[in-house]
Design a protein around this motif. Sequence first.
Motif, short mmCIF file in Angstrom:
data_model
loop_
_atom_site.label_atom_id
_atom_site.label_comp_id
_atom_site.label_asym_id
_atom_site.label_seq_id
_atom_site.Cartn_x
_atom_site.Cartn_y
_atom_site.Cartn_z
N UNK B 33 15.42 39.24 67.90
CA UNK B 33 14.30 38.36 67.84
C UNK B 33 14.41 37.31 66.78
N UNK B 35 12.16 34.66 64.22
CA UNK B 35 10.98 34.17 63.53
C UNK B 35 10.78 33.13 62.67
N UNK B 37 8.96 31.71 59.34
CA UNK B 37 8.13 32.19 58.20
C UNK B 37 7.81 31.15 57.16
N UNK B 41 2.20 32.76 55.09
CA UNK B 41 1.49 32.86 56.48
C UNK B 41 2.04 33.91 57.24
N UNK B 42 1.75 34.12 58.56
CA UNK B 42 2.23 35.34 59.15
C UNK B 42 3.51 34.83 59.83
N UNK B 43 4.46 35.90 60.42
CA UNK B 43 5.56 35.49 60.87
C UNK B 43 5.15 34.97 62.34
N UNK B 45 6.84 34.06 66.25
CA UNK B 45 7.98 34.43 66.98
C UNK B 45 8.43 33.38 67.63
N UNK B 48 12.86 35.65 71.95
CA UNK B 48 13.34 37.06 71.80
C UNK B 48 14.16 37.35 72.97
N UNK B 88 11.41 28.97 56.69
CA UNK B 88 12.33 29.86 56.57
C UNK B 88 12.72 30.62 57.86
N UNK B 90 13.99 33.82 60.11
CA UNK B 90 14.37 35.17 60.07
C UNK B 90 15.00 35.73 61.57
#
Lengths: 110, 113
Positions: B33, B35, B37, B41-43, B45, B48, B88, B90
């Motif tokens: 996956x 992500x 960020x 805040x939320x990750x 998507x 994937x 960022x 991830x």
Amino acid sequence: EDQVTQSPEALRLQEGESSSLNCSYTVSGLRGLFWYRQDPGKGPEFLFTLYSAGEEKEKERLKATLTKKESFLHITAPKPEDSATYLCAVRPGGSYIPTFGRGTSLIVHP
Amino acid sequence: EADIYQTPRYLVIGTGKKITLECSQTMGHDKMYWYQQDPGMELHLIHYSYGVNSTEKGDLSSESTVSRIRTEHFPLTLESARPSHTSQYLCASSEDSWIYGYTFGSGTRLTVV
């Protein structure tokens, strides 16, 4: 729609002052609730997986609990090295894609 | 040691440039996956993959592409970087049982100027 709300957004504790972080969720058929720890500039690190209401998991000073609507991460006698952002995520039934909360930023002062 | 690696760790690049963020894992996980960020805040998507030659779009996929030619490798490409891509990134992988949720890389901090 699956939702995860974490509270508080930020928490400051003195070393040794126990407290709890909250993760409230709504999800279609919970297939797992996950807690992660994230240090600044790094990726999240897995802590716990909880599957059903009443389940508890422990690791050192951390204890995670789960009900049908929320999960708590209890921190007992925290130390400065416990300072981090703690993320909660829920995985719905029939999906490998979890929904994440925004996290709780924890600072433990010596 | 089983792990997931992201390179580069930091990248500053000009607007309009094409960039590829690298992600490799040594755990043999089929599921990988990407992500995005941002602080507080939320990750979110981006993309994937459930295995070789399998890729799917997430919520933020419109300006990026991925490929999965080998199990261990899942690169993310931004065709034309914009300041709004500053974030960022991830990379993560998971085993089929999902007992341990995701294993995340250390991330790539991208700044587009």
